[in-house]
Design an enzyme around this catalytic site. Structure first.
Site, PDB file in Angstrom:
ATOM      1  N   TYR A   1      -2.146  -1.086  10.035  1.00 48.93           N
ATOM      2  CA  TYR A   1      -2.140  -1.286   8.586  1.00 48.93           C
ATOM      3  C   TYR A   1      -0.825  -0.803   7.981  1.00 48.93           C
ATOM      4  O   TYR A   1      -0.219  -1.492   7.150  1.00 48.93           O
ATOM      5  CB  TYR A   1      -3.318  -0.540   7.977  1.00 48.93           C
ATOM      6  CG  TYR A   1      -3.586  -0.851   6.531  1.00 48.93           C
ATOM      7  CD1 TYR A   1      -4.285  -2.003   6.167  1.00 48.93           C
ATOM      8  CD2 TYR A   1      -3.162  -0.004   5.515  1.00 48.93           C
ATOM      9  CE1 TYR A   1      -4.551  -2.297   4.827  1.00 48.93           C
ATOM     10  CE2 TYR A   1      -3.414  -0.290   4.183  1.00 48.93           C
ATOM     11  CZ  TYR A   1      -4.108  -1.427   3.844  1.00 48.93           C
ATOM     12  OH  TYR A   1      -4.359  -1.719   2.526  1.00 48.93           O
TER      13      TYR A   1
ATOM     14  N   SER B   1       0.840  -1.196   0.000  1.00 52.26           N
ATOM     15  CA  SER B   1       0.000   0.000   0.000  1.00 52.26           C
ATOM     16  C   SER B   1       0.872   1.241   0.000  1.00 52.26           C
ATOM     17  O   SER B   1       2.007   1.227   0.495  1.00 52.26           O
ATOM     18  CB  SER B   1      -0.885   0.013   1.257  1.00 52.26           C
ATOM     19  OG  SER B   1      -1.555   1.257   1.403  1.00 52.26           O
TER      20      SER B   1
END
Length: 258
Positions: free
Chosen positions: A164, A151
């Site tokens: 995350y 990401s």
């Protein structure tokens, strides 16, 4: 020297792919794209009921897909998933390590169970499934491609996304280590690092005033990414078009990480 056409560069005919987290979002799209370009695709997820719908859609376009149950946090489900795909289509030579979850919360307030869930799925799951793929590809001896889904948050963090961000940053570094260790077996390992891509999971939020403000504030291109804008990067890394690319995280983020 011959010059390959675009179709030849990205052709995946005769290849066997396994996509984790294929029951929705990016994984669903990745499976469709690989199948549309000739790969036989194992579609893996915990929600196997949704996988039957995906299988039907792929086959309606002339592709081939096999739903397999796989929970990336449960090591006992990993080898059987590979076994089933290999029995149907032959050895897996493309892995898309896509399964992931998110949990928001400030670090000072985060429940340790939420932290553990994100790390178990987003980092440990990538390791466990990638390890199985690496062992099998090495044993076959014909090389392969592992594409880990990281990401843009791995490079530019946001509040409340600590778990995350940590997991996805770990995926980037794991990708580099895997690439280094597997290079002499001709197994390439790379990472796609998406920014804010519109999917069925987030579309409602980004349609709100808060979501629109977030896009304007954080995305230099002032828009969400369309899921199809990941197609080219996926095909580059999965196919022979990217045969000399390994250990590389590719940002597809509209400039978020600048």
């Amino acid at each position: 020297m011959t010059i390959a056409s675009v179709g030849e560069l990205f052709d995946l005919s005769g290849r066997t792919a396994l996509v984790t987290g294929a029951s929705s979002g990016l994984g669903w799209r990745f499976a469709e794209v690989l199948a549309a370009n000739g790969a036989n695709v194992g579609i893996a997820a915990r929600r196997t009921d949704r996988l039957e719908t995906l299988k039907s859609e792929i086959e309606a376009r002339g592709g081939h897909a096999l739903p397999v149950p796989l929970d990336v946090t449960d090591i006992d489900t990993i080898a059987p998933a590979f076994d089933a795909v290999e029995k149907a289509f032959g050895p897996v030579d493309i892995l898309v390590n896509n399964a992931g979850v998110a949990a928001e919360g400030f670090i000072a307030d985060m429940n340790p169970a939420d932290w553990r869930k994100v790390l178990d799925t987003n980092l440990d799951g990538v390791f466990l499934v990638g390890q199985e793929a690496a062992r099998r590809m090495t044993a076959v001896g014909k090389g392969g491609s592992i594409v880990n889904i990281a990401s843009a948050i791995a490079f530019k963090v946001s509040k409340t996304l600590g778990a995350y961000a940590a997991a996805k940053a770990g995926v980037v570094q794991l990708t580099k280590v895997m690439a280094l260790e597997l290079a002499d077996a001709n197994i390439r390992v790379n990472a796609i690092c998406p920014g804010y891509i519109e999917t069925e999971i987030n579309s409602d939020y980004f349609a709100t005033e808060g979501g629109k403000k977030m896009i304007q504030r954080y995305v230099p291109m002032k828009r969400l990414g369309d899921i199809k804008e990941l197609d080219g990067t996926l095909l580059l890394l999965a196919s022979d078009a990217g045969s000399f690319i390994t250990g590389t995280p590719i940002l597809v983020d509209g400039g978020i990480a600048l």
